[in-house]
Enzyme design. Structure first.
Site, PDB file in Angstrom:
ATOM      1  N   GLY A  29       0.793  -1.223   0.000  1.00 59.64           N
ATOM      2  CA  GLY A  29       0.000   0.000   0.000  1.00 59.64           C
ATOM      3  C   GLY A  29       0.821   1.266   0.000  1.00 59.64           C
ATOM      4  NE  ARG A  30       3.789   2.225   5.228  1.00 57.77           N
ATOM      5  CZ  ARG A  30       4.780   2.621   5.997  1.00 57.77           C
ATOM      6  NH1 ARG A  30       5.390   3.764   5.746  1.00 57.77           N
ATOM      7  NH2 ARG A  30       5.179   1.894   7.014  1.00 57.77           N
ATOM      8  NE  ARG A  73       5.258  -8.537   1.740  1.00 59.82           N
ATOM      9  CZ  ARG A  73       5.731  -7.633   2.590  1.00 59.82           C
ATOM     10  NH1 ARG A  73       5.558  -7.803   3.886  1.00 59.82           N
ATOM     11  NH2 ARG A  73       6.363  -6.571   2.147  1.00 59.82           N
ATOM     12  CG  ASP A 133       7.018  -5.654   6.373  1.00 55.07           C
ATOM     13  OD1 ASP A 133       7.420  -4.754   5.626  1.00 55.07           O
ATOM     14  OD2 ASP A 133       6.306  -6.587   5.971  1.00 55.07           O
ATOM     15  CG  ASP A 185       0.604  -8.780   6.489  1.00 51.92           C
ATOM     16  OD1 ASP A 185      -0.032  -9.342   7.397  1.00 51.92           O
ATOM     17  OD2 ASP A 185       0.927  -7.578   6.525  1.00 51.92           O
ATOM     18  CE  LYS A 195       7.937   0.004   5.173  1.00 52.79           C
ATOM     19  NZ  LYS A 195       8.496  -0.896   6.207  1.00 52.79           N
ATOM     20  CG  ASP A 199      -0.355   9.216   3.317  1.00 56.12           C
ATOM     21  OD1 ASP A 199       0.215   8.111   3.429  1.00 56.12           O
ATOM     22  OD2 ASP A 199      -0.168  10.163   4.113  1.00 56.12           O
TER      23      ASP A 199
END
Length: 492
Positions: free
Chosen positions: A90-91, A181, A260, A250, A111, A123
């Site tokens: 998502g980003r 993942r 992550d 994930d 990222k 966003d």
């Protein structure tokens, strides 16, 4: 002067259902904060060119380098035990893959580079604080010798991102063996797309587990390989007091790397139930729970692979359960071997595990600092007079005194001398970890004062975690009571 990336993009050649093609969103005025020059060279990139204005634009997503095939990867995942059938990048946007100096394929990902079709009303941006945290902790993990994604660069965007308040925006360039993942497999399995699972499994075998291709049952060998790597990885986490914070499926890498870094943290005082993450209200991902959660996540991977095992589901489940049964043995072997090494034991004898566990229990009861206890124990192995510095870490020094008698008796049964033992122990018991209060101080200086000198100095210290570094001795100190960090945050 042109920045050249020798891209070879195999993941982007997979079917369109595996990702969404999307370009990074350009930013106003990128400013390079930090370039990991040794890593750039390892990747076959020119650090001087990456440090140029053009390089900063590429690392911020404002300019797309030749040969890039930008994509946002699709995946699903269990988040705190609840399944979400579509998550995805998502980003983050994968620019492409390069072959490094060792012949290994590495992803180059931005990222915080803007929204993607998987952003879910987000966003797509990243704030400076979380970017610095991931840079610091991932590079510290690499220096500690723990499999991890790496940080190539951090760039400020010249724009603000709105969280609780406006914050300076930034982009992290992340390097990974891959970004595949457990949740990537779940994405296709949840849709009943067995062919998608098969294509993904074949890709992973070719990229990460080539020996499985020649096995009698390649997909069984794949699961077996992932289990072994995850078991070893989690053992390594525990041996340095690391808490990931959000071990969702994930966030579980198929390659066996730590990935992550959100609300991650290293323990100060030893506490098996320790949780830092502000969103882990039930302690699901507490320090001591991490092996159990890793097995839970691997069980979800096994469920995805069942259709590839055989047509009879009951038989496939039985075969998967047999492979999953190896996790405990693999984890215990890695963890117990690591504990022996931390205690300066070169041989294996009955009672060693109990000796190590008794020390950990004493540390927990007396609130002893995890990292300092083992580091000072390394010096005590050389000179018994240095027991004084270890016992000072215990609220009740008598519990250490009792334990140390047994420890000295045990090391006395081995032929290695004190100097050899101290050297071996210092090679696995770090003096320096990214202590939470130090990381927070770095972020505060950068965000509030545009001062990156503390960031640079902390990176210098953490690049040599097993050396004493007298000039930076204060970085080994645990926090004072008013400096303690009680919670960490995802920063998304």
């Amino acid at each position: 002067m042109t920045v050249h990336f020798p891209f070879e993009n195999t993941y982007a050649a997979l079917p369109a259902s595996f990702f969404a093609r999307v370009a990074p969103t350009p930013v106003v005025s990128p400013r390079l904060i930090k370039l990991n020059r040794p890593l750039a060279i390892q990747l076959g990139l020119d650090p001087d060119r990456l440090s140029s204005p053009e390089g900063a634009e590429i690392l911020a997503g404002k300019r797309i380098p030749d040969g890039a095939d930008p994509i946002a990867m699709a995946y699903a995942g269990h988040q705190f035990g609840h399944f979400v059938p579509q998550l995805g990048d998502g980003r983050a946007i994968l620019l492409g893959e390069v072959i490094d100096a060792d012949g290994s394929r590495r992803d180059i990902q931005l990222k915080g580079s803007g929204p993607t079709p998987f952003s879910r009303r987000g966003d797509g941006r990243a704030a400076l604080g979380p970017v610095l945290r991931e840079y610091i902790v991932s590079e510290a993990m690499a220096a500690l010798g723990i499999p991890t994604t790496r940080s190539l660069a951090a760039v400020m965007t010249g724009e603000s991102v709105l969280r609780e308040a406006p914050l300076p925006g930034a982009v992290l360039t992340r390097i990974a063996s891959s970004h595949i993942r457990v949740g990537t497999f779940q994405y296709f399995a949840a849709r009943g797309d067995t062919e998608g699972v098969r294509r993904l499994a074949d890709h992973v075998i070719g990229r990460h587990y080539p020996q499985a291709a020649n096995a009698d049952r390649p997909y069984h060998a794949l699961l077996e390989g992932v289990i072994a790597r995850q078991a070893d990885l989690i053992a390594r986490w525990l041996l340095v007091g690391f808490i990931h914070g959000v071990m969702n499926t994930d966030n579980t890498s198929i390659s066996g790397e730590t990935i992550d870094y959100g609300p991650c943290a290293f323990m100060d005082q030893y506490d098996p139930a320790k949780v830092f993450s502000s969103i882990d209200e039930q302690g699901r991902y507490a320090y001591a729970n991490q092996p159990r959660i890793a097995l839970w996540n691997l069980t979800r991977l096994a469920e995805c692979l069942l259709p590839l095992f055989c047509d009879e589901q009951d038989k496939a489940i039985e075969e998967a359960q047999s492979l999953l049964g190896n996790f405990a043995e693999s984890f215990n072997a890695s963890y117990q071997a690591g504990l022996r090494t931390k205690l300066g034991l070169f041989t294996t004898r009955d009672g060693d595990v109990a000796l190590a566990q008794d020390l950990l229990e004493a540390m927990a009861k007396s609130r002893a600092d995890f990292t300092l206890t083992f580091r000072r124990l390394s010096d005590a192995a050389l000179d018994q007079a240095r027991d004084r510095s270890v016992r000072q870490l215990f609220a009740d020094p008598a519990v250490y005194d009792e334990w140390s008698v047994r420890w000295r008796q045990r090391i006395g049964e081995e032929p290695q001398g004190p100097v050899v033992r101290q050297t071996a122990m210092k090679s696995v018991n770090p003096a320096f970890i990214p202590r939470n209060h130090r990381v927070e101080a770095v972020i505060e200086a950068a965000v509030n004062r545009d001062d990156f000198a503390p960031f640079e100095e902390l990176l210098t210290v953490l690049s040599r975690p097993y050396e004493d570094q007298p000039a930076y001795a204060g970085y080994a100190d645990p926090p004072e009571p008013h400096q303690r960090v009680l919670q960490t945050f995802c920063g998304t």
